[in-house]
Design a protein around this motif. Sequence first.
Motif, PDB file in Angstrom:
ATOM      1  N   VAL A   1       0.948  -1.182  -0.017  1.00  0.00           N
ATOM      2  CA  VAL A   1       0.010   0.015  -0.011  1.00  0.00           C
ATOM      3  C   VAL A   1       0.861   1.225   0.058  1.00  0.00           C
ATOM      4  CG1 VAL A   1      -1.433   1.287   1.010  1.00  0.00           C
ATOM      5  CG2 VAL A   1      -1.754  -1.143   1.317  1.00  0.00           C
ATOM      6  N   GLN A   2       2.154   1.282   0.923  1.00  0.00           N
ATOM      7  CA  GLN A   2       2.965   2.280   0.895  1.00  0.00           C
ATOM      8  C   GLN A   2       3.406   2.596  -0.515  1.00  0.00           C
ATOM      9  OE1 GLN A   2       2.954   4.756   3.241  1.00  0.00           O
ATOM     10  NE2 GLN A   2       1.216   3.636   4.093  1.00  0.00           N
ATOM     11  N   ARG A   3       3.672   1.628  -1.050  1.00  0.00           N
ATOM     12  CA  ARG A   3       4.366   1.594  -2.442  1.00  0.00           C
ATOM     13  C   ARG A   3       3.241   2.431  -3.532  1.00  0.00           C
ATOM     14  NH1 ARG A   3       8.221  -2.583  -5.495  1.00  0.00           N
ATOM     15  NH2 ARG A   3       8.475  -1.552  -7.394  1.00  0.00           N
ATOM     16  N   LEU A   4       2.053   2.014  -3.251  1.00  0.00           N
ATOM     17  CA  LEU A   4       1.072   2.498  -4.269  1.00  0.00           C
ATOM     18  C   LEU A   4       0.883   4.242  -3.890  1.00  0.00           C
ATOM     19  CD1 LEU A   4      -1.956   0.212  -4.449  1.00  0.00           C
ATOM     20  CD2 LEU A   4      -0.132   0.610  -5.976  1.00  0.00           C
ATOM     21  N   VAL A   5       1.017   4.592  -2.609  1.00  0.00           N
ATOM     22  CA  VAL A   5       1.052   6.082  -2.309  1.00  0.00           C
ATOM     23  C   VAL A   5       2.223   6.567  -2.929  1.00  0.00           C
ATOM     24  CG1 VAL A   5       1.331   7.459  -0.075  1.00  0.00           C
ATOM     25  CG2 VAL A   5      -0.141   5.419   0.000  1.00  0.00           C
ATOM     26  N   ARG A   6       3.394   5.996  -2.860  1.00  0.00           N
ATOM     27  CA  ARG A   6       4.483   6.510  -3.248  1.00  0.00           C
ATOM     28  C   ARG A   6       4.611   6.879  -4.652  1.00  0.00           C
ATOM     29  NH1 ARG A   6       7.357   3.001   0.174  1.00  0.00           N
ATOM     30  NH2 ARG A   6       8.072   1.541  -1.888  1.00  0.00           N
ATOM     31  N   GLU A   7       3.781   6.093  -5.588  1.00  0.00           N
ATOM     32  CA  GLU A   7       3.675   6.059  -7.092  1.00  0.00           C
ATOM     33  C   GLU A   7       2.590   6.559  -7.655  1.00  0.00           C
ATOM     34  OE1 GLU A   7       6.280   1.684  -7.510  1.00  0.00           O
ATOM     35  OE2 GLU A   7       4.144   1.989  -7.786  1.00  0.00           O
ATOM     36  N   LYS A   8       1.806   7.461  -6.653  1.00  0.00           N
ATOM     37  CA  LYS A   8       0.459   7.800  -6.890  1.00  0.00           C
ATOM     38  C   LYS A   8       0.537   8.907  -8.156  1.00  0.00           C
ATOM     39  CE  LYS A   8      -3.844   9.397  -4.723  1.00  0.00           C
ATOM     40  NZ  LYS A   8      -4.291   9.949  -3.422  1.00  0.00           N
ATOM     41  N   SER A   9       1.315   9.561  -8.330  1.00  0.00           N
ATOM     42  CA  SER A   9       1.769  10.402  -9.326  1.00  0.00           C
ATOM     43  C   SER A   9       1.967   9.846 -10.765  1.00  0.00           C
ATOM     44  CB  SER A   9       2.739  11.486  -8.956  1.00  0.00           C
ATOM     45  OG  SER A   9       3.667  11.163  -8.658  1.00  0.00           O
ATOM     46  N   ASN A  10       2.602   8.579 -10.560  1.00  0.00           N
ATOM     47  CA  ASN A  10       3.065   7.986 -11.548  1.00  0.00           C
ATOM     48  C   ASN A  10       2.839   6.250 -11.395  1.00  0.00           C
ATOM     49  OD1 ASN A  10       4.448   7.067 -13.941  1.00  0.00           O
ATOM     50  ND2 ASN A  10       6.333   7.087 -13.064  1.00  0.00           N
ATOM     51  N   THR A  11       1.490   6.059 -11.493  1.00  0.00           N
ATOM     52  CA  THR A  11       1.188   4.911 -11.029  1.00  0.00           C
ATOM     53  C   THR A  11       1.777   3.645 -12.095  1.00  0.00           C
ATOM     54  OG1 THR A  11      -1.211   5.654 -10.545  1.00  0.00           O
ATOM     55  CG2 THR A  11      -1.083   3.335 -10.841  1.00  0.00           C
ATOM     56  N   LYS A  12       2.004   2.565 -11.334  1.00  0.00           N
ATOM     57  CA  LYS A  12       2.791   1.195 -12.102  1.00  0.00           C
ATOM     58  C   LYS A  12       1.951  -0.005 -11.643  1.00  0.00           C
ATOM     59  CE  LYS A  12       7.511   3.607 -11.154  1.00  0.00           C
ATOM     60  NZ  LYS A  12       7.324   4.042 -12.426  1.00  0.00           N
ATOM     61  N   ALA A  13       1.230   0.044 -10.760  1.00  0.00           N
ATOM     62  CA  ALA A  13       0.439  -1.299 -10.533  1.00  0.00           C
ATOM     63  C   ALA A  13      -0.980  -1.255 -11.117  1.00  0.00           C
ATOM     64  CB  ALA A  13       0.415  -1.458  -8.751  1.00  0.00           C
TER      65      ALA A  13
END
Length: 365
Positions: A91-103
């Motif tokens: 979940v934290q990884r999704l937060v960090r990538e929110k502006s550039n979603t990879k998943a």
Amino acid sequence: MRAHPRTLTPLTAVAGALALGLTLAACGGSSSASGKGGKDGGKASTEITVYSADGLHSDAGDGFYDKVFKDFTAATGIKVNYVEGGSGEMVQRLVREKSNTKADLIVTLPPFIQQADTKGLLDTYTPKGADQVAAADKGADNRWVSIVNNYLCFIYNTKELPQPPKTWDDLLDAKFKNKLQYSTPGVAGDGTAVVIKAVHDFGGQQPAMDYLKKLQANNVGPSASTGQLAAKVDKGELLVANGDVQMNYADMASMPNQGIFFPAATATGKPTTFALPYAAGVVKNAPHADAAKKLLDYFLTPEVQQEVSSVGGGFASRGDIHPTDKNATELQKIMSGVDVFTPDWNDIDSNLTTYVDAWQSATGS
């Protein structure tokens, strides 16, 4: 099947020679899965990235995910890129990538799937078959649904301990000093589950923390990985650890010295546990949203749900699926006589930081 340790190692599921009769139309849910492909802008996706908690993938290639991804690729031509980590970590990884979603799709345990929802990381989608999933095992807002049911458990070394500990107090015995470990609450879903069970069994946060403070005398220390603890128990490095039924039952084929138990609050009380399902949701602004929807549909097909027990050693999330394979029978025996309670996940999601802070304070972690 052996549970994979929680590492962030990408895995690509390559299509096998198996040709399935499944058509793309069979993957259609109540919302169209054939619309815009996220950042691909209407072009049908040829790949998908899945972020997931561990337990369903096997290093040996014979796990539930391994078969499902291979069959899905064979049926659709969509390659699956797999990334594994702790429930909270994903979940934290999704937060960090929110502006550039990879998943594109996330699979994680409660309360982290609720956390992902609260943080606005999930998109609305109702997959076909979700109507057969119990209300407690899916989001009321149609942003997540359980694909594999599961339950919190503890494991013990059957070679060193002929009988498992019966109560929480049994775990305070000096023989468990530096021979007991549980994964870190707030990081690992199963570790967070230990705190939730303790709060339930002891009747509140403070008595639970008082107990966990005493248990710390035997605890080896924090572990971000629940999956890694099973091997330590099997080898005798640990006598007791936490886990979940699906992962640890699946482990038994390669780790025969571990058994499953559920500590009771008192010597006269019943053993307790609660559902800890693998819950999936389409990631908001996913690059390949169309593929994510197709895979989520596929997870809930009757054929795949039958394989949850026979291949994955878990419990079908659809209530209309009643497998009769050997694993399903053994899993029923494991759960026999265990009192299953239902946590208030919305309350836990709202107060998760409070629980984790209280645990850190009580244990000095």
